[in-house]
Enzyme design. Structure first.
Site, PDB file in Angstrom:
ATOM      1  N   ASN A  74       0.870  -1.183   0.000  1.00 26.10           N
ATOM      2  CA  ASN A  74       0.000   0.000   0.000  1.00 26.10           C
ATOM      3  C   ASN A  74       0.907   1.233   0.000  1.00 26.10           C
ATOM      4  O   ASN A  74       1.547   1.525   1.009  1.00 26.10           O
ATOM      5  CB  ASN A  74      -0.894  -0.026   1.250  1.00 26.10           C
ATOM      6  N   TRP A  75       0.949   1.897  -1.127  1.00 27.48           N
ATOM      7  CA  TRP A  75       1.835   3.073  -1.241  1.00 27.48           C
ATOM      8  C   TRP A  75       1.266   4.289  -0.510  1.00 27.48           C
ATOM      9  O   TRP A  75       1.933   5.284  -0.349  1.00 27.48           O
ATOM     10  CB  TRP A  75       2.039   3.433  -2.713  1.00 27.48           C
ATOM     11  N   LYS A  76      -0.002   4.232  -0.103  1.00 29.23           N
ATOM     12  CA  LYS A  76      -0.676   5.405   0.481  1.00 29.23           C
ATOM     13  C   LYS A  76      -0.499   6.597  -0.475  1.00 29.23           C
ATOM     14  O   LYS A  76      -0.453   6.386  -1.680  1.00 29.23           O
ATOM     15  CB  LYS A  76      -0.148   5.670   1.886  1.00 29.23           C
ATOM     16  N   HIS A 128      -9.460   1.170   5.476  1.00 31.02           N
ATOM     17  CA  HIS A 128      -8.129   1.370   6.058  1.00 31.02           C
ATOM     18  C   HIS A 128      -8.253   2.330   7.240  1.00 31.02           C
ATOM     19  O   HIS A 128      -9.059   3.265   7.203  1.00 31.02           O
ATOM     20  CB  HIS A 128      -7.175   1.933   4.994  1.00 31.02           C
ATOM     21  N   GLU A 155      -6.577   4.745   8.185  1.00 26.87           N
ATOM     22  CA  GLU A 155      -6.424   6.175   7.846  1.00 26.87           C
ATOM     23  C   GLU A 155      -7.716   6.733   7.267  1.00 26.87           C
ATOM     24  O   GLU A 155      -8.067   7.886   7.489  1.00 26.87           O
ATOM     25  CB  GLU A 155      -5.230   6.346   6.886  1.00 26.87           C
ATOM     26  N   GLU A 205      -4.887  -4.713  10.842  1.00 25.87           N
ATOM     27  CA  GLU A 205      -3.833  -3.715  10.956  1.00 25.87           C
ATOM     28  C   GLU A 205      -4.041  -2.946  12.269  1.00 25.87           C
ATOM     29  O   GLU A 205      -4.827  -1.983  12.308  1.00 25.87           O
ATOM     30  CB  GLU A 205      -3.895  -2.727   9.792  1.00 25.87           C
ATOM     31  N   GLY A 263       3.003   2.489  10.639  1.00 23.20           N
ATOM     32  CA  GLY A 263       3.935   3.601  10.446  1.00 23.20           C
ATOM     33  C   GLY A 263       4.701   3.982  11.706  1.00 23.20           C
ATOM     34  O   GLY A 263       5.307   5.044  11.767  1.00 23.20           O
ATOM     35  N   SER A 322       3.835  -1.906  10.112  1.00 20.88           N
ATOM     36  CA  SER A 322       5.298  -1.937  10.251  1.00 20.88           C
ATOM     37  C   SER A 322       5.910  -3.289   9.870  1.00 20.88           C
ATOM     38  O   SER A 322       6.848  -3.761  10.515  1.00 20.88           O
ATOM     39  CB  SER A 322       5.722  -1.532  11.662  1.00 20.88           C
ATOM     40  N   GLY A 338       3.040  -1.203   4.138  1.00 20.91           N
ATOM     41  CA  GLY A 338       3.037   0.218   3.797  1.00 20.91           C
ATOM     42  C   GLY A 338       4.429   0.664   3.395  1.00 20.91           C
ATOM     43  O   GLY A 338       4.884   0.400   2.280  1.00 20.91           O
ATOM     44  N   GLY A 339       5.120   1.323   4.323  1.00 21.88           N
ATOM     45  CA  GLY A 339       6.425   1.927   4.032  1.00 21.88           C
ATOM     46  C   GLY A 339       7.400   1.019   3.292  1.00 21.88           C
ATOM     47  O   GLY A 339       8.051   1.451   2.332  1.00 21.88           O
TER      48      GLY A 339
END
Ligand code: 13P
Length: 255
Positions: free
Chosen positions: A8-10, A98, A100, A170, A176, A216, A237-238
């Site tokens: 997931n590049w966000k 998600h 966010e 999640e 993150g 993470s 993610g990251g």
């Protein structure tokens, strides 16, 4: 069941990043011969890059996912994107709920349910995200919170539709932050989610539903998480932003 690895590049990336990333990812995958027999790999870039990403991946078994969708097929919803539009672009997957989106954009369980149903209608695979915030875990309410989110998302889902659904746990405090749930904490929640699915849909369909872990995930912790019996993959993610960190996670998913 195949293991899943979804990036997931966000709201990160650029056209040039897509151009550099896809060949590097495909080169790396080529070295893991036969990976497609045991894995499903997907990337969710921001919506402006979906079409380009999908066309660069045409003919390769890497799936493209959106990060959000509107539940209606068309209409006066300025700024929104409909499921059939995603399908037309060559998109296969879509994140829903998600944390966010829940926290920053007020996405409710009801909205998650509507989006889920619209995605299934358009032949897209929803990845429904659930997870508690730190205060809920500290208060011992994490199982109940996730239960409400799962029940809310799947309420009214016809049983035969479950086969097209992916879930992702999640924990919000692990997203993150560099703090990962321990493999045991994660597996406890995954087993809880699976038990909820079994109670509603039966043990067989529950066992066949992929439940991914996100928060993470890195090349260093992916192996231990994936060794847990109820963890069927990762939502990254990251570490998905660079093939150099995403590919080792894919590699861990193979073993
Ligand atoms: P990080 O891997 O950056 O913690 O993000 C997890 C996530 O939210 C994936 O959807």
């Amino acid at each position: 069941m195949k293991q899943w690895v979804v990036g997931n590049w966000k709201m990160n990336g650029s056209l040039s990043m897509v151009s550099d990333y896809v060949p590097a990812l495909l080169d790396g995958l080529l070295e893991l011969s036969g990976w497609e027999r045991s894995l499903r790999v997907g990337i969710c870039p921001p919506s402006p890059y979906l079409g380009m990403m999908a066309s660069k991946l045409t003919g390769y078994p890497v799936e493209v996912g959106a990060q959000n969708v509107h539940p209606k097929p068309s209409g006066a919803f300025t700024g929104e994107i409909a499921p059939p539009m995603l399908r037309e672009l060559g998109v296969d997957l879509c994140l829903v709920g998600h944390s966010e989106r829940r926290q920053l954009f007020g996405e409710t369980d009801e909205a998650v349910r509507e989006k889920l149903s619209a995605l299934l209608e358009a032949n897209l695979t929803p990845i429904v995200c659930v997870g508690e915030v730190l205060a809920e875990r500290e208060a011992g309410r994490h199982l109940a919170v996730v239960e409400r989110q799962v029940q809310g998302a799947l309420e009214g889902l016809p049983p035969e539709r479950l086969a097209g659904v992916v879930l992702a746990y999640e924990p919000v405090w692990a997203i993150g932050t560099g703090k990962t749930a321990t493999p045991e904490q994660a597996n406890q929640m995954h087993a809880h989610i699976r038990a909820l699915l079994a109670a509603r849909f039966g043990a067989g369909p529950a066992a066949g539903t992929p439940i991914l872990y996100g928060g993470s995930v890195t090349p260093d912790n992916a192996g231990a998480l994936l060794a847990q019996p109820d963890i069927n993959g990762t939502l990254v993610g990251g570490a998905s932003l660079k093939p150099a960190t995403f590919l080792p996670i894919i590699q861990h998913s193979l073993s």
